[in-house]
Structures are given as C-alpha cells and as structure tokens.
Design an enzyme around this catalytic site. Structure first.
Site, PDB file in Angstrom:
ATOM      1  N   ASP A  27      39.291  19.677  53.409  1.00 16.21           N
ATOM      2  CA  ASP A  27      39.809  18.349  53.728  1.00 16.21           C
ATOM      3  C   ASP A  27      38.610  17.413  53.667  1.00 16.21           C
ATOM      4  OD1 ASP A  27      41.253  16.137  54.390  1.00 16.21           O
ATOM      5  OD2 ASP A  27      42.202  17.006  56.167  1.00 16.21           O
TER       6      ASP A  27
HETATM    7  C1  BGC Z   1      43.495  13.868  55.176  1.00 18.80           C
HETATM    8  C2  BGC Z   1      44.090  14.607  53.989  1.00 18.80           C
HETATM    9  C3  BGC Z   1      43.921  13.781  52.761  1.00 18.80           C
HETATM   10  C4  BGC Z   1      42.454  13.480  52.559  1.00 18.80           C
HETATM   11  C5  BGC Z   1      42.176  12.635  51.345  1.00 18.80           C
HETATM   12  C6  BGC Z   1      42.087  13.407  54.930  1.00 18.80           C
HETATM   13  O1  BGC Z   1      41.657  12.552  55.930  1.00 18.80           O
HETATM   14  O2  BGC Z   1      43.527  14.704  56.307  1.00 18.80           O
HETATM   15  O3  BGC Z   1      45.445  14.876  54.217  1.00 18.80           O
HETATM   16  O4  BGC Z   1      44.473  14.431  51.654  1.00 18.80           O
HETATM   17  O5  BGC Z   1      41.984  12.758  53.690  1.00 18.80           O
HETATM   18  O6  BGC Z   1      42.625  11.337  51.534  1.00 18.80           O
END
Ligand code: BGC
Length: 736
Positions: free
Chosen positions: A228
């Site tokens: 993530d």
């Molecule tokens: C989120 C993800 C997301 C990623 C990219 C993170 O903060 O938890 O779900 O895909 O950011 O935006």
C-alpha cells in the site's frame, strides 16, 4: 518489451525495479527496453491523475465512470454483475493505458464505524470473496490487472499505518483471510496489495508468513505483491518476506538499501531476483494487451452504472406497499441529498465522474405532476435550521407522498479516519419527526457509506437503503421509487439498533497501537445471532415489490465432495423480480465454537410472476472447514450439518440435515496431551485404557474427571500406571 530475465540485469537495475518511479508508475530500464507501467486507483472507477501526481486526488483525475462503491455493488449479491462492472473498469483502464487498477478491497466490515466500509463488500467473508472474484475476473478479462487489497486484517482507519490487529488464528483464517483466499484461488489477481497495519505485531509489508507461506504457498498466488502507498517499514525485510514492489517512489533510497544489504551479505541476491522477476512478469503481462483504441463510451458505461445502482438499493421496509410510487401522485422531495447527491466516498477512491444524476431531476422527469422540493437541512449545519425545516414541513403537508432523503454528509466518513458513532445528524432526525407528523406517507431514502442507526424506522412506512450508488445513483433511485426497477438487493451487513450492540463494541479501534479482535469468530451477524440480540434489519434482509415462497430444501454430497442444496423458489406476486437465495450452515453438535449460522452460498434468481425455479446452490466443502489450531490446517468435522435455505439470516424458509464424513485429524501427542486425548487415539487407547482402569477401577466419574489430566503429570505420580519410559514409547506409538 523483450523477454528480459533478472539475470541479465545488474544488481542496481534489479533493485531499481522493486520500487516506484513516482506516485503511480514503475521504473523503466532503457538499456534492455523494459518499459514503465502505470497503476491507479480503484476500486469502483478509474482515478488516473492528469496533473502532477499528488496521491490523494488534490489534482483532478481524468473523467471516468463512477460505479457503485462496494457497499452498493455488494448488496446485489451478484458476482456476474460485479464481473460486468469489472469489464467496464478494465476497458476504461485500457483506454487510459493503465496496467493495474487498485482494487477490489475485500476487507471485512468488523465494525460499522470503519471509515472505509463503503469500499468493502461485507461483514461476511464468502460475500466479500465471491463479489471480489467477480470484479477481478471482469477487470482482468480486458488484459488489465487487478490489485486485491488491503492484505490483511486492515479493518479500521484509526492508526492504520501502525496499529497491530491482534487476532487469533481461527478468526484470522475463517473470517479475515477467507475472502482474500477465495479471490486468489478463484480469480488469480495479477497483484495483491499488502496493508499498512501490523498483524499480531508484524507489519503486513514484512510478514513472510502472510506474503509467502500463506499467499503463495497455501493459496498458489502467482502474481506480484505491491505495498500500500507508504506501507514499507523495513525494505530489506519486505523483500525477504515477499513484498515485490514498493509504492510510491522512495526516491531511490530503499533501492540503495537493497544493494547495500546484498553487498554486505545480509540479503541474499536471490530475493532481489525474485522480486525484480515478478515486476518484469507484471510488465510483460501488461505489455501483452493490445493497445486500446477508441474513446470511452460514456453513455454505455453510465447505463451500466445505473443498472448496477438499481441492483444495489435495498428496500428495508414497505408497509402497506406504499412503494412503488404512482406517477400521478403529488410528490414532495425533501432533503439536500436529492439535489446534491452523495454518491461516492472520500479518499483514494475519489472519482472524477463523467456525469452525475441527481435523484430530484430523475424524479421530476419520471413523475407526471409537479414535484415540490425543499432542502430541509444543509450538509454542514449552516443556515437557519428552523426555517429550512419549516419549509420542508410545509412541502410535506401539501403532498400526497413524501420522499425524504437523509444520510451522512461527506465530512462524516472517509478513508483515513473512523466514525465514533452511527447516528445521523441531529438536524435530520428532528426533520424526520416533523415531516412524519405533517404527512405520514413518507419514504426515506438513505445515502451513507457506513451503516447508520434508524431510530425512526417504526414511524415511517418505507425505507430505501441507498448506500453510495455511484454517478447514476440518482436515476437508479427514481427507477426503484417508481417501480421501473424492482428492488432485489439485500444487506451484506447488519443494521444494528444501537452501536453498543455490535460485536466489536468495546474492542474497536483499540489503543496504544493495538486493537484486540475480542469478538473472535463472532463478527457481524454471527455475533448478533450468538448473543440473541435484536437488530434493526438483519444481514441478508431486503424486500421486493413481489413476494417469493420457498419449497423444501434438499441437500446431497456431489462427486467432488461439495454439498449441493436445491430449493424451489416461486414468485407469488404479480411483477417480475429477483430473489437472493441464501444458504447458511450450522453444526449443532460441533466440538468447536461456531456461530449459530454461517452463510455458505447465495444465488440471485430472476423470476417472472408465477414462475418457479429450482435454485441450485453449491456449498464448497472447503467452506465448511474450520481452522484447527492443533494441526495448523483446515478440518471438516464429521457429523450432521444443517443447511438452511433463507431469505435473510433471520428469515429461514426451509432446512435440511446432512451427514458428512470428516477429515481425519491427528493432533501430535506429547506429554502435555490429556488422558482423554490418548483415549481418543486408537494407537494409544488400547494401552492407556487398561492402565487407567488399573489405577482408578471402573469409576466412570473418576475417569471423566481425570480425562483432562496431562499424561506427563500422571506419570510422575507415586502409583503411576505407566513409567516414564513407557510413556515416551506410548507417545511415539501414537504419533507414528
Ligand atoms: C490506500 C489504497 C490506495 C493507495 C493509492 C492508499 O492510501 O490505502 O487503497 O490504493 O493509497 O492511492
């Protein structure tokens, strides 16, 4: 791209592949013509940023169709619909040359308070897994990769980058990992995104058990694990654990750490090869998709978004069949959500929609007569609340039917934080009271990503749970209100009477870096049922404009060892409709803790008026297994199971018992094993049985009392019937 293997690359080049170039792309290697590929959010629309990337969407993203977020789509209980939405998401990604779309999210809704519940499907793992797999199949059918997230046990936003989800093995396996396992095994997503949090103290981003033993070893995952965004704590540990790609860019800092670790001997270069190789595989897969040409068919995708939204709206109650509305009735629409729809949640999933339908416009277009409108309240509490309410009450009083839009203002729920209560704003609750007094013929339409308490439920004849429905939610709401679409969605989560009743209450969201999953297996409806608590609307509930009757369920074991449940379902009303048939299992005599009932299978069945069809539902044998901590494995217990065919978790229509053969479990014996356990094992029973009789005679009560005594302690007794050496031989025989 030519077929480049990690062996052709320098250590520095390999390390460079394992982290991003910027917010959304991987690093190219020009020397060997490895291109860069792009990943963007997800999960219910494409969020490809057009301006300088800033992650959370302060820069506008390209226009894309905003389909219903998972809270809506999940309520359709229809994986084929999810697959069609997936196809559309894949198509939009391909048109924008996006290689991977970051979704679906299949985390369990452990508490209604989680700020990101709108992005997740359910409090049940089978619903989450089946719906997630449908979406992945659809996306990947277009040659675009999905990213299954957030792996794992990321069930809250509070302290999400550090908190340790402290969860026991059974709930971890049976509830929190089961949906992920289903998607991996059934749909093989190109990528899995590890979550920010720790699990039992270990960061998901550096957990070899999670990312390698379970994901790849047990489930057969063949793709790439991406972090993530910002989840990496220790990059070297991550590579060792199986985290292939760090996102976003670390500016080369962590690549250098990998190179240094290989050089000083603390990291095996093979681990870097593996990670880089998986990035190369992903780049190759993405490159295999023929370049997409043409433009986005905005109308077709909007129409699909409208269909999906119509299938997402749950008719919670409909006393006196007040719905559907008659087009000739004088209607008053009340509530700011009608004119300014809240159709998606905030955070990384925020879509820049191609268009947005407001329910007020759609109702006006569908109704024959004039439709009055009053906002009734403002989202931010500004303005003269009394005047707004008075205007709404006057509109209600002069109408035949009132459609009252209530919900959670956008500021109240989002990625990044959790709610602290499940109440609607006080101004809205005050408004309901006065509107109902002025005109009792009220249909409430809700807009909310997470569950809200409905203290007025008894006082209004009809409620539509409209969740967040995506960009076409407004027109879909009108479709349902006027009966152009017969509602068929059902609740994938319980609507409680009070927050205090929810199973995780008191152990959510934890403190000082830890959240203890104290309710164990009893998550969601499992917990409400176990405690025998009343709820506002149960898991699986949802009404239709027609009625369905069920015949007697029958069950049999199939050739593959699964269970086939058959039940006739009849549409006894006079309009076509769809029933979501649910099959729950239970095992009254089980030796392990179980919820009173667990959903095992479901099917969306379309029926014309008067039509009967036999719904055939497969319960996978693997879904009947519990996680046995003695052997660290899945075990199907032998014995009689009960299968219930149901219209909701609290509306069981028919049930059938079926005897199943179990898996043989041989927990290893040791000196800690009890006398009872040795008596259960045929290899030891023949020796220990007579020894116990010699010591205690035939006193059944005494033998029962001694059954829990560890055998090693018994051997230490002065008059022990077995010597230390005999004991060791006995244990060895039992383990042989
Ligand atoms: C989120 C993800 C997301 C990623 C990219 C993170 O903060 O938890 O779900 O895909 O950011 O935006």
């Amino acid at each position: 791209m030519t077929d480049v293997s990690p062996t052709e690359l320098t250590l520095e080049e390999k390390a460079s592949l394992t982290s991003g170039r910027d917010f959304w792309t991987t690093k190219p290697i020009e020397r060997v013509r490895v291109p860069s590929i792009m990943m963007t959010d997800g999960p219910h629309g494409l969020r490809k940023q057009s301006a300088a990337s800033d992650h959370l969407g302060l820069a506008q993203s390209v226009p894309a169709t905003c389909f219903p977020p998972a809270v809506g789509l999940g309520s359709s209980f229809d994986p084929e619909l999810a697959e069609r939405v997936g196809v559309a998401l894949g198509t939009e990604s391909a048109l924008e040359d996006v290689a991977v779309i970051l979704g679906p999210g299949v985390n369990i809704k452990r508490s209604p308070l989680c700020g990101r519940n709108f992005e997740y499907f359910s409090e049940d793992p089978i619903v989450s897994g089946v719906m997630g797999a449908g979406l992945v199949r659809g996306i990947q059918s277009r040659g675009v990769g999905a990213s299954l997230k957030h792996f794992a046990a990321n069930n809250q936003e509070t302290d999400r980058l550090r908190v340790s989800s402290d969860v026991d093995p059974r709930p971890l396996r049976e509830i929190y990992l089961r949906g992920f396992q289903r998607v991996v095994e059934d749909a093989q997503p190109w990528t899995v995104m590890c979550s920010y949090n720790r699990i039992n103290g270990v960061y998901a981003s550096e957990d070899p058990w999670l990312l390698t033993s379970v994901l790849r070893g047990e489930w057969g995952f063949e793709g790439l694990v991406v972090s993530d965004w910002g989840a990496v704590n220790d990059r070297v540990a991550g590579v060792v654990a199986g985290l292939d790609l760090e996102m976003p860019s670390s500016g080369g800092r962590t690549d250098a750490q990998l190179v240094a670790a290989v050089k000083d001997g603390s990291l095996d270069e093979a681990a870097v090869d593996l990670a880089a190789g998986r990035v190369l595989d992903l780049v190759r897969k993405a490159g295999a998709r023929p370049a997409a040409s043409g433009v986005l068919d905005v109308d077709a995708h909007h129409a699909l978004a409208r269909e999906a939204a119509g299938r997402s709206i749950v008719l919670l109650k409909n006393d006196g069949d007040i719905l559907p509305l008659d087009r000739s009735q004088r209607i008053a629409v009340i509530g700011a959500f009608a004119a300014e729809p809240r159709f998606q949640g905030a955070g990384s999933s925020l879509i820049n929609p191609t268009r947005v339908d407001a329910a007020l416009d759609a109702i006006r277009a569908a109704a024959d007569g004039e439709v009055a409108y009053a906002a009734g309240f403002t989202f931010d509490g500004s303005g003269d609340a009394d005047a707004l309410r008075a205007e709404a009450v006057a509109a209600a009083a002069s109408a035949e039917r009132v459609v009252l839009f209530l919900g959670l203002p956008a500021a109240e729920e989002s990625e990044g934080f959790d709610r602290t209560h499940i109440d609607l704003p006080a101004a809205q609750l005050a408004l309901v009271d006065e509107v109902v007094t002025a005109n009792p013929n009220v249909v409430v339409v809700l807009s909310n990503g997470g569950v809200v308490a409905l203290p007025f439920a008894e006082r209004v004849p009809a409620i539509l749970e409209g969740w967040l429905l995506g960009q076409a939610g407004g027109s879909a709401t009108a479709d349902v209100l006027f009966g152009d679409v017969n509602p068929s969605a059902k609740l994938t989560e319980t609507i409680p009477l009070r927050l205090e009743d929810t199973p995780s209450y008191g152990s959510f969201p934890g403190e000082f870096g830890h959240v203890r999953y104290g309710e164990g297996l009893l998550v969601g409806y499992r917990g409400f049922d176990a405690a025998g608590k009343d709820v506002a609307f149960p898991f699986g509930h949802g009404l239709s404009y027609t009625r369905f009757s069920y015949g007697d369920a029958a069950a049999e074991v199939t050739e593959t060892g699964d269970v086939l449940v058959r039940v006739d379902v009849t549409n006894t009303g006079d309009v076509a409709g769809r029933e979501i048939v649910q099959v729950y299992s239970s095992m009254p005599g089980s030796a392990v803790q179980r919820a009173p009932r667990e959903l095992k299978s479901f099917l969306s069945v379309a029926l014309e008026p008067g039509e009967t069809r036999t719904a055939e539902l497969i319960v996978r044998r693997s879904d009947l297994a519990y996680w046995d901590i003695r052997v660290d494995g899945w075990v199907v217990e032998p014995g009689e199971y009960v299968f219930e065919a149901a219209a909701s978790s609290r509306d069981i229509r028919s049930s059938v018992a079926l005897e199943l053969t179990g898996d043989e479990v041989r927990p290893p014996l040791s000196r800690e094993s009890s006398i009872g356990e040795l008596l259960e094992n045929p290899a030891t029973a023949s020796i220990i049985g007579p020894a116990i009789t010699a010591m205690f005679g035939d006193d059944a009560g005494m033998i029962k009392m001694m059954a829990s005594f560890p055998i090693g302690r018994l051997a230490a007794f002065p008059n022990a019937p077995v010597s230390e050496q005999q004991l060791d031989e006995l244990i060895a025989a039992g383990n042989a």
